[in-house]
Write a protein that holds these residues in place. Structure first.
Motif, PDB file in Angstrom:
ATOM      1  N   UNK A 124       0.821  -1.224   0.000  1.00  0.00           N
ATOM      2  CA  UNK A 124       0.000   0.000   0.000  1.00  0.00           C
ATOM      3  C   UNK A 124       0.850   1.268   0.000  1.00  0.00           C
ATOM      4  N   UNK A 125       0.432   2.218  -0.797  1.00  0.00           N
ATOM      5  CA  UNK A 125       1.152   3.492  -0.841  1.00  0.00           C
ATOM      6  C   UNK A 125       1.178   4.142   0.545  1.00  0.00           C
ATOM      7  N   UNK A 126       0.083   3.990   1.291  1.00  0.00           N
ATOM      8  CA  UNK A 126       0.033   4.570   2.633  1.00  0.00           C
ATOM      9  C   UNK A 126       1.124   3.999   3.535  1.00  0.00           C
ATOM     10  N   UNK A 127       1.464   2.720   3.341  1.00  0.00           N
ATOM     11  CA  UNK A 127       2.512   2.108   4.155  1.00  0.00           C
ATOM     12  C   UNK A 127       3.874   2.703   3.803  1.00  0.00           C
ATOM     13  N   UNK A 128       4.161   2.850   2.509  1.00  0.00           N
ATOM     14  CA  UNK A 128       5.406   3.495   2.101  1.00  0.00           C
ATOM     15  C   UNK A 128       5.529   4.876   2.742  1.00  0.00           C
ATOM     16  N   UNK A 129       4.474   5.668   2.635  1.00  0.00           N
ATOM     17  CA  UNK A 129       4.511   7.033   3.173  1.00  0.00           C
ATOM     18  C   UNK A 129       4.700   7.022   4.685  1.00  0.00           C
ATOM     19  N   UNK A 130       4.004   6.118   5.366  1.00  0.00           N
ATOM     20  CA  UNK A 130       4.109   6.030   6.822  1.00  0.00           C
ATOM     21  C   UNK A 130       5.532   5.658   7.245  1.00  0.00           C
ATOM     22  N   UNK A 131       6.135   4.712   6.531  1.00  0.00           N
ATOM     23  CA  UNK A 131       7.486   4.283   6.880  1.00  0.00           C
ATOM     24  C   UNK A 131       8.502   5.390   6.627  1.00  0.00           C
ATOM     25  N   UNK A 146      10.737   7.708   9.911  1.00  0.00           N
ATOM     26  CA  UNK A 146      12.175   7.517  10.151  1.00  0.00           C
ATOM     27  C   UNK A 146      12.735   8.621  11.045  1.00  0.00           C
ATOM     28  N   UNK A 147      13.479   8.216  12.067  1.00  0.00           N
ATOM     29  CA  UNK A 147      14.145   9.164  12.954  1.00  0.00           C
ATOM     30  C   UNK A 147      15.659   8.989  12.959  1.00  0.00           C
ATOM     31  N   UNK A 176      26.887  -5.042  -7.674  1.00  0.00           N
ATOM     32  CA  UNK A 176      26.621  -6.307  -6.994  1.00  0.00           C
ATOM     33  C   UNK A 176      25.357  -6.952  -7.540  1.00  0.00           C
ATOM     34  N   UNK A 177      25.380  -8.253  -7.703  1.00  0.00           N
ATOM     35  CA  UNK A 177      24.164  -8.973  -8.060  1.00  0.00           C
ATOM     36  C   UNK A 177      23.201  -8.920  -6.885  1.00  0.00           C
ATOM     37  N   UNK A 178      22.049  -8.322  -7.088  1.00  0.00           N
ATOM     38  CA  UNK A 178      21.069  -8.187  -6.009  1.00  0.00           C
ATOM     39  C   UNK A 178      20.056  -9.325  -6.060  1.00  0.00           C
ATOM     40  N   UNK A 179      19.905  -9.983  -4.937  1.00  0.00           N
ATOM     41  CA  UNK A 179      18.851 -10.981  -4.793  1.00  0.00           C
ATOM     42  C   UNK A 179      17.621 -10.356  -4.162  1.00  0.00           C
ATOM     43  N   UNK A 180      17.816  -9.167  -3.587  1.00  0.00           N
ATOM     44  CA  UNK A 180      16.718  -8.416  -2.974  1.00  0.00           C
ATOM     45  C   UNK A 180      17.017  -6.932  -3.077  1.00  0.00           C
ATOM     46  N   UNK A 181      15.964  -6.136  -3.198  1.00  0.00           N
ATOM     47  CA  UNK A 181      16.077  -4.707  -2.925  1.00  0.00           C
ATOM     48  C   UNK A 181      15.678  -4.511  -1.468  1.00  0.00           C
ATOM     49  N   UNK A 182      16.371  -3.623  -0.766  1.00  0.00           N
ATOM     50  CA  UNK A 182      16.166  -3.450   0.672  1.00  0.00           C
ATOM     51  C   UNK A 182      15.831  -1.997   0.974  1.00  0.00           C
ATOM     52  N   UNK A 183      14.784  -1.810   1.767  1.00  0.00           N
ATOM     53  CA  UNK A 183      14.363  -0.479   2.190  1.00  0.00           C
ATOM     54  C   UNK A 183      14.213  -0.517   3.711  1.00  0.00           C
ATOM     55  N   UNK A 184      15.163   0.075   4.417  1.00  0.00           N
ATOM     56  CA  UNK A 184      15.134   0.038   5.883  1.00  0.00           C
ATOM     57  C   UNK A 184      14.678   1.379   6.439  1.00  0.00           C
ATOM     58  N   UNK A 185      13.729   1.319   7.366  1.00  0.00           N
ATOM     59  CA  UNK A 185      13.191   2.501   8.029  1.00  0.00           C
ATOM     60  C   UNK A 185      13.320   2.280   9.536  1.00  0.00           C
TER      61      UNK A 185
END
Length: 259
Positions: free
Chosen positions: A99-106, A110-111, A197-206
């Motif tokens: 959900x777009x709302x989840x992306x925006x919330x995350x 972020x602090x 690097x060969x990526x097996x995943x894209x990572x988004x950390x909040x």
């Protein structure tokens, strides 16, 4: 024992020792915080004894690390599997269903730490307020690290071929994304690097939450599954992806300016 003395001693539990050093914590300070003796903390550092579960939890919280990371053998395989499952909040069959709302919330929440690892991440440019958010978070003390694929690299060419989307397509996307981020390049707290690097995943950390977009051969990232993870102090799953990001970050090339 002072922190300077601690630096000079070879400790068997290097993860605990390094975490204490990063936070500027002496054994005396930890002992005071946890209500135990300094000798007890020294024994934990030397790996002579294992802290009780209560103390492991308190110390992990104090160090902002997972228990599984500091004491890999503390949990039984069965318990470790249970905790790992609890770290998974939701699994989405395709990233575009997050959900777009989840992306925006995350992003908004972020602090302290925002990490992004992608080849291009073109969809990020859809948020017209993203640059202001990143700049404000950097100014407020957050660490923002963005890792994009090197448009001249072999892995980007290979990924383009696997997705069958036309020669140079992903490299062009990366250049567009770099141009989008140009206004915040060099801002306080914001770092850019390029990886090959060969990526097996894209990572988004909040901070202590993460979205992991698994890569599937022949499918574009939006069509591939994604997991929403929430870090638990007893867990190790979140830590696996966090360590993966750090490893790629260390092997990548700084990109201080956009040309």
């Amino acid at each position: 024992m002072s922190i300077d003395v601690l630096k000079g001693i070879g400790m068997p539990n290097d993860r605990l020792r390094d975490a204490l050093l990063r936070h500027g914590l002496t054994p005396e300070r930890v002992a005071c915080e946890l209500g135990v003796s300094t000798k007890t903390v020294d024994r934990w550092i030397r790996n002579e004894t294992m802290p009780y579960p209560k103390h492991r939890f308190e110390l992990a919280a104090l160090l902002k690390e997972s228990e599984q990371f500091i004491w890999p053998d503390a949990l039984s395989p069965e318990r470790a599997a249970e905790v790992a499952a609890s770290e998974v909040v939701t699994v989405y069959p395709h990233r575009h269903e997050v959900p777009r709302d989840l992306w925006l919330k995350l992003f908004d929440g972020v602090e302290n730490q925002l990490d992004i690892l992608v080849y291009a991440g073109m969809f990020l440019t859809d948020d017209t307020a993203l640059l202001k958010k990143l700049k404000r978070k950097g100014q407020n003390g957050a660490k923002v690290r963005l890792l994009l694929g090197n448009p001249e690299g072999n892995t980007v060419r290979q990924r383009t071929a696997e997705e069958r989307i036309g020669e140079g397509a992903i490299a062009a996307k990366i250049r567009n994304v770099l141009a989008f981020f140009e206004p915040v390049t060099g801002e306080a707290g914001i770092e850019f690097r390029l990886h090959d690097t060969t990526l097996y995943n894209s990572i988004f950390r909040f901070d202590d939450q993460m979205l992991v977009n698994m890569h599937v051969h022949g499918r574009m990232a939006p069509q591939s599954p994604a997991m929403h993870l929430r870090r638990l102090f007893e867990g190790s799953l979140f830590e696996v992806y966090s360590e993966s990001f750090d490893s790629i970050w260390e092997s990548s090339e700084p990109y201080p300016s956009i040309h």
